[in-house]
Enzyme design. Structure first.
Site, PDB file in Angstrom:
ATOM      1  N   ASP A  66      -8.779   3.727  -3.239  1.00 19.60           N
ATOM      2  CA  ASP A  66      -9.912   3.990  -2.344  1.00 19.60           C
ATOM      3  C   ASP A  66     -11.081   4.625  -3.083  1.00 19.60           C
ATOM      4  O   ASP A  66     -11.042   5.796  -3.466  1.00 19.60           O
ATOM      5  CB  ASP A  66      -9.474   4.908  -1.200  1.00 19.60           C
ATOM      6  CG  ASP A  66      -8.396   4.272  -0.338  1.00 19.60           C
ATOM      7  OD1 ASP A  66      -8.190   3.063  -0.455  1.00 19.60           O
ATOM      8  OD2 ASP A  66      -7.766   4.996   0.455  1.00 19.60           O
ATOM      9  N   ASP A 120       0.843  -1.198   0.000  1.00 16.97           N
ATOM     10  CA  ASP A 120       0.000   0.000   0.000  1.00 16.97           C
ATOM     11  C   ASP A 120       0.882   1.253   0.000  1.00 16.97           C
ATOM     12  O   ASP A 120       2.066   1.212   0.331  1.00 16.97           O
ATOM     13  CB  ASP A 120      -0.898  -0.021   1.231  1.00 16.97           C
ATOM     14  CG  ASP A 120      -2.200   0.735   1.024  1.00 16.97           C
ATOM     15  OD1 ASP A 120      -2.336   1.422  -0.009  1.00 16.97           O
ATOM     16  OD2 ASP A 120      -3.084   0.640   1.892  1.00 16.97           O
ATOM     17  N   GLU A 138       2.799   6.986  -2.484  1.00 19.06           N
ATOM     18  CA  GLU A 138       2.495   8.153  -3.318  1.00 19.06           C
ATOM     19  C   GLU A 138       2.917   9.468  -2.654  1.00 19.06           C
ATOM     20  O   GLU A 138       3.456  10.354  -3.320  1.00 19.06           O
ATOM     21  CB  GLU A 138       0.989   8.236  -3.622  1.00 19.06           C
ATOM     22  CG  GLU A 138       0.395   6.973  -4.216  1.00 19.06           C
ATOM     23  CD  GLU A 138      -0.207   6.064  -3.154  1.00 19.06           C
ATOM     24  OE1 GLU A 138      -0.730   5.007  -3.531  1.00 19.06           O
ATOM     25  OE2 GLU A 138      -0.141   6.424  -1.946  1.00 19.06           O
TER      26      GLU A 138
END
Length: 780
Positions: free
Chosen positions: A490, A424, A427
């Site tokens: 998400d 995950d 970024e």
């Protein structure tokens, strides 16, 4: 980034220096060097000062031209750079005429006008795109009110604008949730954690492809700003800060061939193991769970006849505030090794959530500080902030010792029984930092995810073998396709988010990525049972399928009993399609053609497909059209030809739009004419011997056109090959197989056969082949 003020003027404080003529050039075997001046040289005095641009043309691969333009060439080289395979470099063919330099690589041709330095690209006699007056340019700005210096990067940019022709449409540029066709959009290649409902993207790729069958790859890991028919409506502009611009023109002639050539340069999509195509189930994010909860999910799926392939433990397998410490929270998982063994005894693979952010309360924080494994501030302090995890630091993957340290922690989990990792984040990477190897923080912002995911993938490959290495990654940059699989991030739990997720996935697979997944039912909030059931059908007809959410569980019985039936039905359907799906996965890893692809990629010349982003191809033969409304109405388009409903056998004529109502156990799923679909029995999940109880289904052969298919074993070895061709009312079948195979001629009734026995089953004919054969059947 916009520099102009209408057609003729520049924005206040902006100067544009664009090639005005070819002043000199050198032609070598592998390179053409062109000196351009930005003003006309009329006498010797005109050479005393001014801005020159030096352009290098090379052929890094067949049907590819690379254009690298410098203002100043003396600046120090800054890392990182994309990892490119330039081993296929070609010799340029050059023709020097009085007025034009002609540079060829295969059928791709560049013509450079000497008088004004205009560039025009052709494929044969077809013009692809061009760059003329004030398109390629060195731009100086004074937007902060600073006095000009002599080329400091904070106020200088390199810009190119390539023309768009009438009807030319632009696709790609990574996983983007804005409109599928990029014309009219301004966007930056800059990874951000923004969800799926904004212009931000987790996976920014500086590569676009057009329906004219060529692509443009801007070879810069830092921020690249694109203006796609926005600043100049008939041009694609792209700009980077600094003194150099490097881009590639990639010929097709079709979209798939462009992607093949692009992935020759940047890396082919890795081949995921067959088990990864099964159903993944997660604990969800902030829900409460322990081993008892996990078992209730796993056993609940098994008791309801839903074949589960992978169980995923999300963030809270670790203790709160301690992420990432790679240590099981002993309050809820006191015996993790034996727990994992018990789960694996039920036939499951295990995935755990990780990221490269180390919270201050993690037991690894002090180790990382002492070892120098974290990003640092310019004063030497560890870079920390309080977003996501209080006091968190970020692992510096430019430090080989940090990679080794991080990898050793992962190996401990693999030894414990974990099979793969959800990588995950990656970024929100700061730019006010110092890297171990001196990398440029602006270039590293996007590139960080490549090093992060590569480090994890390499650990898996070394411990499990490359054929078993798999990630579930959110962020990516160029080359990230080598480390599958990626999911959409998400999203909310409604039809709008379901639609935007598909749009983003199709945009990603137009950008060199072969496989893609998303959170079935949506991530944020909780969907209605209606949305969940429709999303389950869509999710289980994607390359990879995961049930995952944020604050609530995603097991189907949490919605209603019908949801259980829907998840079971489509899980069995996907499992039965594995011989077909795995063949497509193998071919994707070799060709670079995405396994999940847009309609325009398959039917570029059909204008009805140009903007279609609510349906797609799963592999080369199956068309899927998810349902995006609570009225259960499907709206979809079938291109020209005959299409067979895979679930009902009904044949429909293409070139038409259709609207119809569907139950939850149905979805528009159509087989393209001239296809052979290999299937196995239902109820076996994703992993089984694909040659056992194999059915090869032949659909709507076209006169004289050969249909072929291959079936691969789990290890990727070719096991079964079949071809079929229809001529004058007879079908000739050529089968190579060591196992018995059922050949089903869908909607064909056979009158007689040579070399094989058959039986008619309603509208179909079934041929039972015990081994390899060549047979001819005559149709009724």
């Amino acid at each position: 980034m916009k520099f102009s003020n209408g057609c003729w003027l520049q924005k206040k404080g902006t100067e544009c220096f664009s090639p005005a003529q070819v002043y000199d050039y050198q032609i070598k075997e592998n390179e053409v060097r062109i000196l351009t001046t930005t003003h006309q040289i009329k006498h010797r005095g005109d050479t005393l000062g001014g801005v020159n641009l030096t352009i290098f043309i090379t052929a890094p691969a067949p049907e590819v031209l690379r254009v690298k333009t410098y203002h100043y060439m003396g600046l120090r080289k800054r890392s990182p750079e994309f990892e490119l395979d330039l081993s296929g470099a070609c010799t340029l063919e050059c023709e020097d005429t009085e007025d034009i330099l002609i540079i060829r690589n295969g059928s791709l041709r560049l013509e450079v006008q000497k008088s004004n330095a205009a560039f025009t690209y052709y494929r044969g006699n077809e013009k692809l795109t061009s760059s003329g007056w004030r398109d390629l340019a060195y731009m100086k700005t004074d937007w902060q009110g600073l006095a000009y210096d002599d080329g400091g990067e904070e106020d200088t940019y390199m810009r190119e604008q390539l023309t768009l022709s009438v009807g030319e449409l632009v696709y790609g540029l990574g996983e983007r949730f804005t409109p599928f066709v990029k014309n009219g959009q301004s966007l930056d290649i800059w990874n951000e954690d923004g969800g799926t409902s904004t212009e931000q993207s987790y996976k920014n790729i500086p590569f676009y492809i057009t329906n004219k069958g060529y692509g443009v790859f801007v070879n810069h890991p830092e921020k690249v700003s694109f203006e796609i028919g926005s600043e100049m409506v008939a041009k694609v502009g792209f700009s980077v800060p600094g003194e150099c611009l490097d881009y590639f023109i990639i010929n097709g002639p079709d979209m798939k061939q462009v992607l093949a050539r692009y992935t020759d340069l940047t890396g082919k999509p890795g081949l995921p193991a067959p088990w990864t195509f099964g159903l993944w189930l997660s604990t969800s994010f902030t829900t409460n769970y322990d081993e008892e909860t996990v078992n209730s999910f796993v056993d609940g799926m098994l008791e309801r006849g839903i074949h589960l392939g992978v169980f995923h433990f999300d963030c809270f397998w670790m203790k709160d505030f301690c992420w990432s410490d790679f240590t099981w929270d002993s309050r809820v998982f006191p015996d993790p090794k034996n727990m994992l063994a018990r789960l694996k005894a039920k036939g499951l693979k295990i995935c755990v959530w990780i990221n490269s952010y180390i919270g201050q309360e993690s037991v690894l924080f002090e180790e990382g500080v002492k070892g120098g494994y974290f990003l640092k501030r310019k004063n030497g302090d560890v870079w920390q902030w309080d977003m996501w995890q209080p006091g968190m630091a970020i692992v510096d993957f430019t430090n080989p010792a940090a990679c080794k340290w991080f990898g050793e922690k992962l190996k401990e989990l693999l030894d414990m029984g974990v099979d793969c990792f959800k990588t995950d984040f990656g970024e929100r990477i700061p730019t006010d930092v110092v890297y171990y190897d001196g990398s440029d923080p602006m270039k590293m912002h996007n590139y960080y995810t490549y090093l992060y995911n590569k480090a994890v993938y390499d650990v898996l490959a070394s411990c499990r073998g490359k054929e078993e290495a798999i990630l579930f990654a959110r962020s990516a940059t160029v080359g990230g396709q080598k480390f599958p699989v990626h999911w959409g991030g998400d999203c909310w739990s409604d039809y709008e988010s379901m639609e935007e997720s598909l749009r983003g996935g199709l945009s990603l697979t137009m950008s060199g990525f072969g496989y893609w997944s998303h959170d079935i039912g949506g991530f944020e909030s909780t969907s209605t049972p209606d949305v969940y059931k429709r999303w389950a059908a869509f999710g289980l007809l994607s390359t990879h399928s995961r049930l995952h959410g944020s604050t609530s569980y995603r097991v189907p019985w949490a919605y209603d009993e019908e949801a259980v039936d829907v998840v079971r039905f489509f899980t069995e359907l996907k499992g039965s399609l594995m011989p077909y799906l795995y063949r497509n996965a193998v071919e994707t890893s070799k060709s670079g053609f995405p396994m999940m692809r847009s309609m325009v990629m398959e039917y570029t010349k059909d204008p009805n497909c140009s903007y279609l982003d609510k349906q797609y191809f799963l592999g080369d033969s199956l068309l899927v059209a998810p349902i995006f409304n609570e009225d259960s109405m499907a709206h979809y388009y079938l291109p020209e030809g005959k299409w067979t409903n895979y679930l009902t056998g009904e044949v429909r004529e293409g070139g038409k739009w259709y609207e119809e109502k569907h139950s939850y156990l149905s979805i528009p799923l159509y087989v393209k004419q001239g296809s052979i679909i290999a299937t196995g029995p239902k109820g076996q999940g994703a992993v089984y011997d694909y040659t056992k109880n194999l059915e090869l289904k032949i659909y709507e052969l076209q006169e004289g056109a050969e249909a072929t298919t291959t079936v691969y074993q789990e290890n990727g070895d070719r096991a079964v090959v079949m071809s079929a061709v229809l001529r004058d009312g007879k079908i000739t079948i050529n089968l190579s197989s060591k196992e018995p195979v059922s050949i089903i001629l869908k909607n064909y009734v056979v009158h007689s056969a040579e070399g094989v026995s058959f039986k008619v089953d309603g509208n179909d004919t079934v041929i039972l082949a015990q081994e390899s054969l060549v047979a001819t059947v005559t149709l009724s």
